[in-house]
Design a protein around this motif. Structure first.
Motif, short mmCIF file in Angstrom:
data_model
loop_
_atom_site.label_atom_id
_atom_site.label_comp_id
_atom_site.label_asym_id
_atom_site.label_seq_id
_atom_site.Cartn_x
_atom_site.Cartn_y
_atom_site.Cartn_z
N VAL A 71 -1.44 -10.38 0.24
CA VAL A 71 -2.57 -9.53 0.62
C VAL A 71 -2.85 -9.64 2.12
CG1 VAL A 71 -5.05 -9.15 0.34
CG2 VAL A 71 -3.63 -9.62 -1.66
N LEU A 72 -2.87 -10.87 2.64
CA LEU A 72 -3.16 -11.07 4.06
C LEU A 72 -2.13 -10.38 4.94
CD1 LEU A 72 -4.83 -12.40 6.28
CD2 LEU A 72 -3.43 -14.45 6.04
N TRP A 73 -0.86 -10.47 4.55
CA TRP A 73 0.20 -9.84 5.35
C TRP A 73 0.00 -8.33 5.39
CZ3 TRP A 73 4.04 -6.27 5.35
CH2 TRP A 73 5.03 -6.40 6.33
N GLN A 74 -0.39 -7.74 4.27
CA GLN A 74 -0.61 -6.30 4.23
C GLN A 74 -1.81 -5.90 5.09
OE1 GLN A 74 1.18 -3.93 3.15
NE2 GLN A 74 2.74 -5.16 2.12
N LEU A 75 -2.86 -6.71 5.08
CA LEU A 75 -4.03 -6.40 5.91
C LEU A 75 -3.69 -6.49 7.39
CD1 LEU A 75 -6.89 -8.22 3.97
CD2 LEU A 75 -6.41 -5.77 4.04
N MET A 76 -2.84 -7.43 7.75
CA MET A 76 -2.45 -7.60 9.15
C MET A 76 -1.53 -6.47 9.62
SD MET A 76 -1.81 -11.73 9.20
CE MET A 76 -1.12 -11.67 10.85
N HIS A 77 -0.84 -5.81 8.69
CA HIS A 77 0.11 -4.75 9.04
C HIS A 77 -0.31 -3.40 8.46
CE1 HIS A 77 2.42 -8.50 9.50
NE2 HIS A 77 3.13 -7.85 10.40
N GLN A 78 -1.61 -3.22 8.23
CA GLN A 78 -2.05 -1.97 7.61
C GLN A 78 -1.87 -0.77 8.54
OE1 GLN A 78 -6.38 -1.56 7.01
NE2 GLN A 78 -6.62 -3.56 7.96
N LYS A 79 -1.89 -0.98 9.85
CA LYS A 79 -1.68 0.13 10.78
C LYS A 79 -0.28 0.72 10.60
CE LYS A 79 -1.89 1.37 15.69
NZ LYS A 79 -2.14 0.87 17.08
N ILE A 108 2.97 6.18 5.74
CA ILE A 108 2.51 7.15 4.74
C ILE A 108 2.34 8.52 5.38
CG2 ILE A 108 0.61 7.76 3.21
CD1 ILE A 108 0.14 4.78 2.74
N GLN A 109 1.70 8.59 6.55
CA GLN A 109 1.43 9.87 7.19
C GLN A 109 2.71 10.51 7.74
OE1 GLN A 109 -1.65 8.34 9.85
NE2 GLN A 109 -3.20 9.52 8.75
N THR A 110 3.70 9.69 8.08
CA THR A 110 4.97 10.25 8.57
C THR A 110 5.77 10.85 7.43
OG1 THR A 110 5.05 8.64 10.39
CG2 THR A 110 7.12 9.71 9.77
N LYS A 111 5.83 10.15 6.31
CA LYS A 111 6.61 10.63 5.17
C LYS A 111 5.88 11.71 4.38
CE LYS A 111 9.33 6.41 4.56
NZ LYS A 111 9.76 5.35 3.61
N LEU A 112 4.55 11.69 4.44
CA LEU A 112 3.75 12.68 3.71
C LEU A 112 2.82 13.38 4.70
CD1 LEU A 112 2.84 10.50 0.60
CD2 LEU A 112 4.67 12.20 0.77
N PRO A 113 3.27 14.43 5.38
CA PRO A 113 2.46 15.10 6.41
C PRO A 113 1.14 15.65 5.90
CG PRO A 113 4.76 15.82 6.50
CD PRO A 113 4.60 15.05 5.23
N LYS A 114 1.03 15.86 4.60
CA LYS A 114 -0.21 16.42 4.08
C LYS A 114 -1.33 15.37 4.01
CE LYS A 114 -1.88 19.79 0.80
NZ LYS A 114 -1.61 20.63 -0.39
N ILE A 115 -0.98 14.10 4.14
CA ILE A 115 -2.00 13.05 4.12
C ILE A 115 -2.71 13.02 5.47
CG2 ILE A 115 -2.43 10.59 3.88
CD1 ILE A 115 -1.67 12.00 1.29
N LYS A 116 -4.00 13.20 5.43
CA LYS A 116 -4.80 13.27 6.66
C LYS A 116 -5.28 11.89 7.10
CE LYS A 116 -8.89 15.71 8.46
NZ LYS A 116 -9.97 16.69 8.10
N GLN A 117 -5.71 11.07 6.16
CA GLN A 117 -6.26 9.76 6.49
C GLN A 117 -5.97 8.78 5.38
OE1 GLN A 117 -10.48 9.86 7.23
NE2 GLN A 117 -10.50 7.96 8.38
N VAL A 118 -5.77 7.50 5.76
CA VAL A 118 -5.47 6.45 4.79
C VAL A 118 -6.36 5.25 5.08
CG1 VAL A 118 -3.72 4.95 3.78
CG2 VAL A 118 -3.07 7.20 4.66
N GLN A 142 -11.19 -7.11 -5.59
CA GLN A 142 -11.10 -8.31 -6.43
C GLN A 142 -10.01 -9.27 -5.95
OE1 GLN A 142 -10.77 -7.08 -10.52
NE2 GLN A 142 -12.78 -6.09 -10.54
N TYR A 143 -9.94 -9.44 -4.66
CA TYR A 143 -9.12 -10.48 -4.00
C TYR A 143 -7.61 -10.24 -4.03
CZ TYR A 143 -13.58 -12.86 -4.53
OH TYR A 143 -14.90 -13.16 -4.50
N ASN A 144 -7.07 -9.62 -5.06
CA ASN A 144 -5.61 -9.47 -5.12
C ASN A 144 -5.18 -8.08 -5.60
OD1 ASN A 144 -6.33 -9.64 -7.78
ND2 ASN A 144 -5.24 -11.55 -8.21
N GLN A 145 -6.05 -7.10 -5.42
CA GLN A 145 -5.72 -5.72 -5.77
C GLN A 145 -5.87 -4.84 -4.52
OE1 GLN A 145 -7.97 -4.38 -9.17
NE2 GLN A 145 -7.69 -6.31 -10.27
N ILE A 146 -4.91 -3.95 -4.33
CA ILE A 146 -4.92 -3.06 -3.17
C ILE A 146 -5.18 -1.63 -3.62
CG2 ILE A 146 -3.51 -2.04 -1.34
CD1 ILE A 146 -4.30 -4.79 -0.65
N ASN A 147 -6.12 -0.97 -2.94
CA ASN A 147 -6.40 0.43 -3.21
C ASN A 147 -6.11 1.25 -1.96
OD1 ASN A 147 -8.73 2.77 -2.99
ND2 ASN A 147 -7.89 2.59 -5.04
#
Length: 284
Positions: free
Chosen positions: A113-121, A127-137, A143-148
């Motif tokens: 989880v921590l690694w993903q938060l540090m590399h969320q940019k 996501i936005q490069t592969k899916l141009p229709k996505i405007k914002q992420v 609950q500590y170990n689930q990602i939305n």
């Protein structure tokens, strides 16, 4: 022979004794004031100073203990398997499948989880490069170990027709490479636009229309007739047609409801130069 003192004269020794006696009385008086019960002195203030110092020391130790404990708990959490992603979910999608968002994120169950938060940019950019229709992420930990993955999409404002294929046009002006056999929803179709410059003008023209007119437009076709490269043809949902100029129609289209009421049946409104109409039955 002793000299007799003149009346009113004082002996210097006597004056010195009087001054000393006065100073002694004054010192004793001030000392009694300092020693009065309840008056703060160094001796009776010392225990209070010690108590205050002890309280401050205890407070500092308590703060350090809390910080150390919290830091230890957080460190143990991120080093334990409990910090591995146990569930991955997507919310906010309308037309893009959730699985495509997950695949584009390259996040897998078991990742830290921590690694993903540090590399969320970097994850958002993927996501936005592969899916141009996505405007914002937005990446949220639940609950500590689930990602939305909370996303929002660009709105589809039209469809560009080329070689009988329909390509979605997004609100930011980007044309998707997704080929469709027909348009979806109520967004207008843009046809005859082989030049991107004219297409951008057509999109701006539609945005400048009143909301009531926008919902009435079915197709915008660049006809470039009468030696006018800016000539367009609007096909309306009510069966009428409008001829106009890309550069001026935005200011003239407001007369459409009034002119339609004056027409006898369905017909064509010419707003390219002036403003006149003719019915389809008359033109036959």
């Amino acid at each position: 022979m002793k000299k007799e003192q003149k009346p009113g004269a004082h002996d210097p020794l006597q004056l010195l004794n009087i001054w000393r006696s006065y100073q002694l009385k004054r010192w004793k008086k001030e000392r009694r004031k300092r020693l009065k019960p309840g008056r703060p002195t160094i001796s009776n203030q010392l225990p209070q100073f010690k108590e205050q110092r002890s309280a401050k020391t205890k407070w500092r130790l308590a703060v350090l203990l809390v910080v150390f404990t919290v830091g230890t708990v957080i460190s143990l959490y991120f080093m334990s398997p409990s910090s591995d992603i146990q569930q991955l979910a997507v919310s906010g999608t309308k037309s893009v499948p959730d699985q495509q968002v997950i695949n584009a994120s390259q996040i897998s169950l078991g990742d830290n989880v921590l690694w993903q938060l540090m590399h969320q940019k970097e994850t958002k950019q993927r996501i936005q490069t592969k899916l141009p229709k996505i405007k914002q992420v937005n990446i949220k930990v639940v609950q500590y170990n689930q990602i939305n993955l909370s996303v929002s999409e660009y709105q589809t404002v039209g469809y560009l027709v080329r070689e009988k294929q329909y390509y979605p046009i997004l609100e930011n002006g980007q044309i998707l490479k997704t080929k469709m056999t027909q348009s979806l929803g109520s967004s207008p179709v843009y046809s005859g636009f082989k030049n991107d410059t004219y297409l951008k003008q057509g999109l701006k023209l539609y945005r400048d229309f009143p909301k009531s007119i926008q919902s009435a437009v079915s197709e915008i076709r660049l006809t470039a007739g009468n030696n006018n490269p800016y000539q367009i043809h609007l096909y309306m949902n009510d069966g009428n047609e409008v001829i106009g100029d890309l550069r001026t129609l935005a200011t003239k289209i407001k007369y459409y409801p009034v002119l339609v009421k004056q027409m006898k049946g369905k017909g064509q409104l010419d707003l390219e130069v002036g403003a006149y109409s003719k019915s389809f039955e008359t033109s036959k």
